[in-house]
Design an enzyme around this catalytic site. Structure first.
Site, PDB file in Angstrom:
ATOM      1  N   LYS A 158     -59.114  43.067 -68.219  1.00 19.88           N
ATOM      2  CA  LYS A 158     -58.232  43.238 -69.372  1.00 19.88           C
ATOM      3  C   LYS A 158     -58.260  41.908 -70.117  1.00 19.88           C
ATOM      4  CE  LYS A 158     -53.728  45.300 -70.312  1.00 19.88           C
ATOM      5  NZ  LYS A 158     -54.124  46.267 -71.322  1.00 19.88           N
TER       6      LYS A 158
HETATM    7  N1  PPE Z   1     -57.462  51.383 -71.481  1.00 27.06           N
HETATM    8  C1  PPE Z   1     -57.166  50.287 -72.217  1.00 27.06           C
HETATM    9  C2  PPE Z   1     -58.196  49.745 -73.121  1.00 27.06           C
HETATM   10  C3  PPE Z   1     -55.901  49.722 -72.119  1.00 27.06           C
HETATM   11  O1  PPE Z   1     -55.610  48.657 -72.848  1.00 27.06           O
HETATM   12  C4  PPE Z   1     -54.933  50.294 -71.263  1.00 27.06           C
HETATM   13  C5  PPE Z   1     -53.554  49.711 -71.174  1.00 27.06           C
HETATM   14  C6  PPE Z   1     -55.295  51.433 -70.504  1.00 27.06           C
HETATM   15  C7  PPE Z   1     -56.564  51.936 -70.628  1.00 27.06           C
HETATM   16  C8  PPE Z   1     -54.345  52.052 -69.526  1.00 27.06           C
HETATM   17  O2  PPE Z   1     -54.169  51.217 -68.409  1.00 27.06           O
HETATM   18  P1  PPE Z   1     -52.826  51.229 -67.541  1.00 27.06           P
HETATM   19  O3  PPE Z   1     -51.773  50.605 -68.370  1.00 27.06           O
HETATM   20  O4  PPE Z   1     -53.156  50.464 -66.327  1.00 27.06           O
HETATM   21  O5  PPE Z   1     -52.543  52.662 -67.238  1.00 27.06           O
HETATM   22  N2  PPE Z   1     -53.052  49.255 -72.409  1.00 27.06           N
HETATM   23  C9  PPE Z   1     -51.936  48.342 -72.458  1.00 27.06           C
HETATM   24  C10 PPE Z   1     -51.846  47.738 -73.847  1.00 27.06           C
HETATM   25  C11 PPE Z   1     -50.812  48.162 -74.798  1.00 27.06           C
HETATM   26  C12 PPE Z   1     -50.719  47.219 -75.992  1.00 27.06           C
HETATM   27  O6  PPE Z   1     -50.728  47.700 -77.133  1.00 27.06           O
HETATM   28  O7  PPE Z   1     -50.612  46.008 -75.799  1.00 27.06           O
HETATM   29  C13 PPE Z   1     -50.667  48.988 -71.928  1.00 27.06           C
HETATM   30  O8  PPE Z   1     -50.562  50.209 -71.866  1.00 27.06           O
HETATM   31  O9  PPE Z   1     -49.789  48.245 -71.512  1.00 27.06           O
END
Ligand code: PPE
Length: 304
Positions: A158
């Site tokens: 990330k």
């Molecule tokens: N893909 C991406 C690219 C991503 O950034 C997230 C989280 C996910 C999948 C889902 O991952 P998880 O949260 O572990 O289920 N995105 C974060 C960013 C939000 C933001 O705008 O800043 C989040 O959901 O916290």
């Protein structure tokens, strides 16, 4: 965004307005920094962080991938997040944003030797794609951008730099009158949303792509567990754009987005154009877990 009282930075709890960086912060110029997004919910027994260990582990793994040496252990970072929420005395649900970045002191692309800084901010954050989105579903556009290639970037990390791809896709979708973007990989199969993983339902089967071209989403993993609890068959396989159009249901998962139903993709109505039946069920199950109403998953909660 609502200000909170404190932000933790490099070992200290600072007043919100004092958590600042220098203009020559390395990450600001070159994009190598890693972060997390974690939620804490107001349960009956008080505020609880959802899957703190998994998020903190992913943070450290992200740092490992991009060669940033973190001067704190997993346990120390967990403790900081708990302490921060205690000190901030939140009344509503909270979003936690830890970030590990390269600070001021070295310029040029060779990043080894740049000072490593660590901060954790937290604030009260409501729904990501709107209350109405959670209930009625959102309209999604397949992006003209491919999701960052695994040949040249790190999808399991990330990392700050990855989010230019997400930002541009999101901007494009919103400019075109949609609420969120769905990105395909370079071969044309579904990758992920700008900040979410993606699911469809077809004939009672829940389908989500493997994480070859997406973040290893913690929410996605939780949803798969919950589906298994209900005896719903789950398939991890590639999904094409046309299969999305003819899905019975579709939804996004993410810490911020939680479980957001999708009611339309590129002008094609998904299912009956409302939050689907299985989506409704899994969403309710998910909220039961994060709000501490399902004892089977209490181990995912860290009470403050
Ligand atoms: N893909 C991406 C690219 C991503 O950034 C997230 C989280 C996910 C999948 C889902 O991952 P998880 O949260 O572990 O289920 N995105 C974060 C960013 C939000 C933001 O705008 O800043 C989040 O959901 O916290």
């Amino acid at each position: 965004m609502e200000k909170a009282k404190f932000i933790w930075m490099d070992g200290k709890f600072l007043p919100w307005d004092e958590a600042k960086v220098h203009i020559l912060t390395h990450t600001l110029h070159y994009g190598n920094g890693v972060f997390e997004g974690t939620r804490a919910y107001q349960t009956e027994k008080g505020l609880a962080i959802f899957r703190l260990r998994d998020h903190t582990k992913r943070l450290l793994n992200s740092a490992k991938i991009v060669k940033i040496d973190v001067p704190y252990s997993l346990e120390e970072l967990e403790k900081v997040q708990i302490e921060l929420l205690r000190k901030n005395g939140f009344k509503n649900n909270v979003y936690i944003r830890p970030i590990i970045f390269l600070g001021y002191g070295k310029m040029g692309l060779y990043h080894i030797g740049a000072p490593v800084q660590v901060a954790v901010a937290s604030w009260e954050w409501g729904t990501y794609l709107g209350e109405e989105g959670l209930e009625k579903g959102i309209r999604v556009k397949i992006s003209s951008f491919s999701r960052n290639s695994v040949k040249s970037t790190f999808g399991k990390a990330k990392v700050v730099a990855n989010y230019l791809n997400s930002q541009m896709a999101k901007y494009e979708a919103i400019e075109a009158g949609y609420e969120e973007a769905l990105l395909l990989d370079e071969e044309g199969f579904v990758a992920e949303g700008s900040g979410e993983c993606f699911f469809i339902v077809r004939d009672g089967v829940l389908i989500t792509p493997p994480n070859d071209n997406s973040l290893e989403s913690i929410t996605q993993a939780t949803v798969i567990e919950l589906a298994k609890d209900r005896g719903i068959p789950v398939e991890r396989r590639r999904i094409t754009r046309d299969e999305v159009y003819i899905a019975d249901e579709a939804f996004f998962t993410g810490t911020a987005a939680e479980i957001t139903p999708i009611r339309e993709v590129d002008g094609r109505v998904i299912g009956n154009g409302k939050r689907g039946e299985m989506t409704t069920q899994l969403q309710a199950d998910y909220f039961d877990v994060v709000y501490g109403r399902n004892p089977k998953y209490h181990h995912y909660l860290t009470f403050i």
